[in-house]
Design a protein around this motif. Sequence first.
Motif, PDB file in Angstrom:
ATOM      1  N   ARG A 292       0.838  -1.203   0.000  1.00 27.39           N
ATOM      2  CA  ARG A 292       0.000   0.000   0.000  1.00 27.39           C
ATOM      3  C   ARG A 292       0.873   1.253   0.000  1.00 27.39           C
ATOM      4  O   ARG A 292       0.606   2.210  -0.732  1.00 27.39           O
ATOM      5  CB  ARG A 292      -0.915   0.009   1.231  1.00 27.39           C
ATOM      6  CG  ARG A 292      -1.956  -1.091   1.253  1.00 27.39           C
ATOM      7  CD  ARG A 292      -3.132  -0.714   2.146  1.00 27.39           C
ATOM      8  NE  ARG A 292      -2.724  -0.242   3.452  1.00 27.39           N
ATOM      9  CZ  ARG A 292      -2.525  -0.994   4.519  1.00 27.39           C
ATOM     10  NH1 ARG A 292      -2.692  -2.313   4.430  1.00 27.39           N
ATOM     11  NH2 ARG A 292      -2.176  -0.469   5.673  1.00 27.39           N
ATOM     12  N   ARG A 293       1.921   1.233   0.816  1.00 26.82           N
ATOM     13  CA  ARG A 293       2.797   2.402   0.905  1.00 26.82           C
ATOM     14  C   ARG A 293       3.525   2.653  -0.408  1.00 26.82           C
ATOM     15  O   ARG A 293       3.649   3.805  -0.857  1.00 26.82           O
ATOM     16  CB  ARG A 293       3.807   2.210   2.042  1.00 26.82           C
ATOM     17  CG  ARG A 293       4.659   3.442   2.318  1.00 26.82           C
ATOM     18  CD  ARG A 293       5.495   3.242   3.578  1.00 26.82           C
ATOM     19  NE  ARG A 293       6.187   4.467   3.920  1.00 26.82           N
ATOM     20  CZ  ARG A 293       7.352   4.839   3.399  1.00 26.82           C
ATOM     21  NH1 ARG A 293       7.939   4.067   2.488  1.00 26.82           N
ATOM     22  NH2 ARG A 293       7.928   5.974   3.763  1.00 26.82           N
ATOM     23  N   ASN A 294       4.003   1.602  -1.021  1.00 27.70           N
ATOM     24  CA  ASN A 294       4.711   1.772  -2.285  1.00 27.70           C
ATOM     25  C   ASN A 294       3.787   2.273  -3.385  1.00 27.70           C
ATOM     26  O   ASN A 294       4.194   3.076  -4.229  1.00 27.70           O
ATOM     27  CB  ASN A 294       5.372   0.457  -2.696  1.00 27.70           C
ATOM     28  CG  ASN A 294       6.717   0.263  -2.021  1.00 27.70           C
ATOM     29  OD1 ASN A 294       7.692   0.924  -2.352  1.00 27.70           O
ATOM     30  ND2 ASN A 294       6.767  -0.632  -1.051  1.00 27.70           N
ATOM     31  N   ASN A 295       2.549   1.798  -3.392  1.00 33.96           N
ATOM     32  CA  ASN A 295       1.590   2.292  -4.380  1.00 33.96           C
ATOM     33  C   ASN A 295       1.268   3.761  -4.142  1.00 33.96           C
ATOM     34  O   ASN A 295       1.077   4.527  -5.090  1.00 33.96           O
ATOM     35  CB  ASN A 295       0.312   1.448  -4.348  1.00 33.96           C
ATOM     36  CG  ASN A 295       0.491   0.121  -5.058  1.00 33.96           C
ATOM     37  OD1 ASN A 295       1.475  -0.099  -5.756  1.00 33.96           O
ATOM     38  ND2 ASN A 295      -0.452  -0.788  -4.878  1.00 33.96           N
ATOM     39  N   ARG A 296       1.222   4.176  -2.875  1.00 33.05           N
ATOM     40  CA  ARG A 296       0.996   5.581  -2.555  1.00 33.05           C
ATOM     41  C   ARG A 296       2.154   6.433  -3.075  1.00 33.05           C
ATOM     42  O   ARG A 296       1.949   7.496  -3.661  1.00 33.05           O
ATOM     43  CB  ARG A 296       0.851   5.735  -1.032  1.00 33.05           C
ATOM     44  CG  ARG A 296       0.869   7.170  -0.488  1.00 33.05           C
ATOM     45  CD  ARG A 296      -0.304   8.000  -0.970  1.00 33.05           C
ATOM     46  NE  ARG A 296      -1.585   7.409  -0.703  1.00 33.05           N
ATOM     47  CZ  ARG A 296      -2.217   7.391   0.474  1.00 33.05           C
ATOM     48  NH1 ARG A 296      -1.662   7.932   1.528  1.00 33.05           N
ATOM     49  NH2 ARG A 296      -3.415   6.844   0.580  1.00 33.05           N
ATOM     50  N   ILE A 297       3.377   5.948  -2.882  1.00 36.04           N
ATOM     51  CA  ILE A 297       4.551   6.666  -3.374  1.00 36.04           C
ATOM     52  C   ILE A 297       4.514   6.761  -4.904  1.00 36.04           C
ATOM     53  O   ILE A 297       4.845   7.804  -5.487  1.00 36.04           O
ATOM     54  CB  ILE A 297       5.847   5.985  -2.892  1.00 36.04           C
ATOM     55  CG1 ILE A 297       5.991   6.159  -1.370  1.00 36.04           C
ATOM     56  CG2 ILE A 297       7.074   6.555  -3.603  1.00 36.04           C
ATOM     57  CD1 ILE A 297       7.095   5.336  -0.744  1.00 36.04           C
ATOM     58  N   LYS A 298       4.104   5.684  -5.571  1.00 35.13           N
ATOM     59  CA  LYS A 298       3.981   5.700  -7.025  1.00 35.13           C
ATOM     60  C   LYS A 298       2.962   6.735  -7.473  1.00 35.13           C
ATOM     61  O   LYS A 298       3.168   7.454  -8.459  1.00 35.13           O
ATOM     62  CB  LYS A 298       3.586   4.308  -7.535  1.00 35.13           C
ATOM     63  CG  LYS A 298       4.711   3.290  -7.499  1.00 35.13           C
ATOM     64  CD  LYS A 298       4.223   1.881  -7.796  1.00 35.13           C
ATOM     65  CE  LYS A 298       3.800   1.704  -9.231  1.00 35.13           C
ATOM     66  NZ  LYS A 298       3.437   0.293  -9.517  1.00 35.13           N
ATOM     67  N   SER A 299       1.846   6.833  -6.760  1.00 34.41           N
ATOM     68  CA  SER A 299       0.817   7.827  -7.088  1.00 34.41           C
ATOM     69  C   SER A 299       1.378   9.237  -7.014  1.00 34.41           C
ATOM     70  O   SER A 299       1.204  10.041  -7.936  1.00 34.41           O
ATOM     71  CB  SER A 299      -0.376   7.709  -6.127  1.00 34.41           C
ATOM     72  OG  SER A 299      -1.123   6.548  -6.360  1.00 34.41           O
ATOM     73  N   ILE A 300       2.060   9.531  -5.921  1.00 36.60           N
ATOM     74  CA  ILE A 300       2.602  10.873  -5.713  1.00 36.60           C
ATOM     75  C   ILE A 300       3.674  11.195  -6.740  1.00 36.60           C
ATOM     76  O   ILE A 300       3.660  12.268  -7.368  1.00 36.60           O
ATOM     77  CB  ILE A 300       3.168  11.001  -4.282  1.00 36.60           C
ATOM     78  CG1 ILE A 300       2.009  10.943  -3.271  1.00 36.60           C
ATOM     79  CG2 ILE A 300       3.971  12.287  -4.118  1.00 36.60           C
ATOM     80  CD1 ILE A 300       2.455  10.806  -1.835  1.00 36.60           C
ATOM     81  N   HIS A 301       4.602  10.252  -6.946  1.00 34.30           N
ATOM     82  CA  HIS A 301       5.684  10.480  -7.914  1.00 34.30           C
ATOM     83  C   HIS A 301       5.126  10.739  -9.311  1.00 34.30           C
ATOM     84  O   HIS A 301       5.536  11.689  -9.993  1.00 34.30           O
ATOM     85  CB  HIS A 301       6.626   9.280  -7.941  1.00 34.30           C
ATOM     86  CG  HIS A 301       7.623   9.333  -9.053  1.00 34.30           C
ATOM     87  ND1 HIS A 301       7.513   8.557 -10.197  1.00 34.30           N
ATOM     88  CD2 HIS A 301       8.743  10.088  -9.224  1.00 34.30           C
ATOM     89  CE1 HIS A 301       8.512   8.826 -10.999  1.00 34.30           C
ATOM     90  NE2 HIS A 301       9.277   9.739 -10.441  1.00 34.30           N
ATOM     91  N   SER A 302       4.192   9.912  -9.748  1.00 32.09           N
ATOM     92  CA  SER A 302       3.655  10.040 -11.108  1.00 32.09           C
ATOM     93  C   SER A 302       2.861  11.317 -11.280  1.00 32.09           C
ATOM     94  O   SER A 302       2.976  12.004 -12.304  1.00 32.09           O
ATOM     95  CB  SER A 302       2.783   8.831 -11.446  1.00 32.09           C
ATOM     96  OG  SER A 302       3.559   7.654 -11.500  1.00 32.09           O
ATOM     97  N   SER A 303       2.027  11.664 -10.291  1.00 34.30           N
ATOM     98  CA  SER A 303       1.216  12.868 -10.408  1.00 34.30           C
ATOM     99  C   SER A 303       2.086  14.117 -10.478  1.00 34.30           C
ATOM    100  O   SER A 303       1.818  15.040 -11.252  1.00 34.30           O
ATOM    101  CB  SER A 303       0.240  12.975  -9.229  1.00 34.30           C
ATOM    102  OG  SER A 303      -0.751  13.948  -9.495  1.00 34.30           O
ATOM    103  N   LEU A 304       3.164  14.136  -9.693  1.00 34.43           N
ATOM    104  CA  LEU A 304       4.080  15.277  -9.730  1.00 34.43           C
ATOM    105  C   LEU A 304       4.913  15.289 -11.001  1.00 34.43           C
ATOM    106  O   LEU A 304       5.199  16.355 -11.563  1.00 34.43           O
ATOM    107  CB  LEU A 304       4.999  15.246  -8.509  1.00 34.43           C
ATOM    108  CG  LEU A 304       4.325  15.414  -7.143  1.00 34.43           C
ATOM    109  CD1 LEU A 304       5.368  15.373  -6.038  1.00 34.43           C
ATOM    110  CD2 LEU A 304       3.539  16.709  -7.078  1.00 34.43           C
ATOM    111  N   LYS A 305       5.286  14.114 -11.481  1.00 31.80           N
ATOM    112  CA  LYS A 305       6.086  14.025 -12.700  1.00 31.80           C
ATOM    113  C   LYS A 305       5.306  14.564 -13.902  1.00 31.80           C
ATOM    114  O   LYS A 305       5.881  15.193 -14.795  1.00 31.80           O
ATOM    115  CB  LYS A 305       6.509  12.580 -12.955  1.00 31.80           C
ATOM    116  CG  LYS A 305       7.508  12.420 -14.101  1.00 31.80           C
ATOM    117  CD  LYS A 305       7.955  10.973 -14.232  1.00 31.80           C
ATOM    118  CE  LYS A 305       8.938  10.820 -15.399  1.00 31.80           C
ATOM    119  NZ  LYS A 305       9.356   9.399 -15.562  1.00 31.80           N
TER     120      LYS A 305
END
Length: 330
Positions: free
Chosen positions: A41-54
Motif C-alpha cells: 500500500r505504501r509503495n503504491n501511494r509513493i507511485k501515485s505521488i511520484h507520477s502525479s508530480l512528474k
Amino acid sequence: MKEYKPPYSITEDMLNLVSSISEKMGKIDVYHNLDAKPHLRRNNRIKSIHSSLKIEANSLSIGEVKDVIDGRIVFGAKREIQEVKNAYEAYNMIRKLDPFSLKDLKRIHGIMEKFLEEKAGEFRHGEEGVFNGDECIFVAPPPHLVPGLMTDLFSWMKKNKKKVHPLIMSAVFHYEFVFIHPFSDGNGRTARLWHTAILAQWNSLFEYIPIESQIEKFQSEYYKVIAECHVNGQSNLFIEFMLKQINIILDEIIIQIRKPDDILSEYTKKLLDVMDFGVPYSTIALMKLLGIKSRETFRKNYLDPALKLEMVIRTIPDKPNSKNQRYIKK
C-alpha cells in the motif's frame, strides 16, 4: 433557471469498462491481500505521488520521492521537495475527505500548495490555460465565472451521487475540474487526487491504487483527449480514457497480490522484502541490503530465481551484463 448537467453521455464502451473494473475490484476484495500488505500500500501511494508530480514536470525520481517522505536529505529543487511533502500530506487525508464538499476541496488545495502559492486554497483571479509542456491545450473560463462553475459542479455531484456510478462521476469531475481550472496552480495534482477520493469512498481499496502512474505512462494521450473533449463540447472520450487506464492498472494490482508464496523460495522472499516497488537497485546495493558478500551466491539463490519468475526485471534487458544495469521489483 435550468439545472446544470455536465455534457456527457453513457456509451457501450463505458458500460463494458465499468463492468470489467467492478469484476476486478471484486477479485481484489476476495483476496483481501491489499489490506494485509502495508508495504505494498505504501509503495503504491509513493507511485501515485511520484507520477502525479512528474506529469507536472517535477524532476525527482521515485527513489528521491521516497527519501523525502522518509525524512532523508535529498539534493533537489526546494519547490519540488515541498511538492512531495505537500502531496504526501494531502493523500494521507483521503479517508477524512468528503469528496462532495467544495470546502474540503479548497482545504486540500491549500495543503497541496502550502509554502508554494500565496493564495493556496483560493480560486484564481487571473486568466489561465491548460498546458502540455509549452503547448497550450485550451484557455480556461474567465476567473469571474469560476465560483459559479465550481458550485454548479459540486451541486450536480451531490444531487447525483446515488444515480451516477462513481467510476463515471469521478471521470466527469476530473475533466470538468481541469476545464474550469479553478486555481492558479496545482489544478492537475488536485484533480487526480480528487478522482481517487471519489473512488475511495465507493471502494476504500482505491486509496492505494496508483491510477496516476497509469496516466503518466500515457501523458500525451491524457492531454490530447482533454483537448479533443474541449473541441467536442463533452467529456465522453476522457471518461473512456480514464476507465481504460483504471482497468489496466487493476490487472497489475491483481498480479501484485496474487503471487503465490509457495512458488517462492526463502531467498526470493527475502530479496523482494528489501526492495521497494519502482526503485532501481544495483547488484551491490541489493547485496548490501541482504548482508551478502558473495556475488555468485546472490545471483544463483536470490536474483536469478526472481528474474525467472518475472518478479524482478532488468532496467536494460537487452544488455544483462551492463555495468549500468539495475533491478526493479515488478
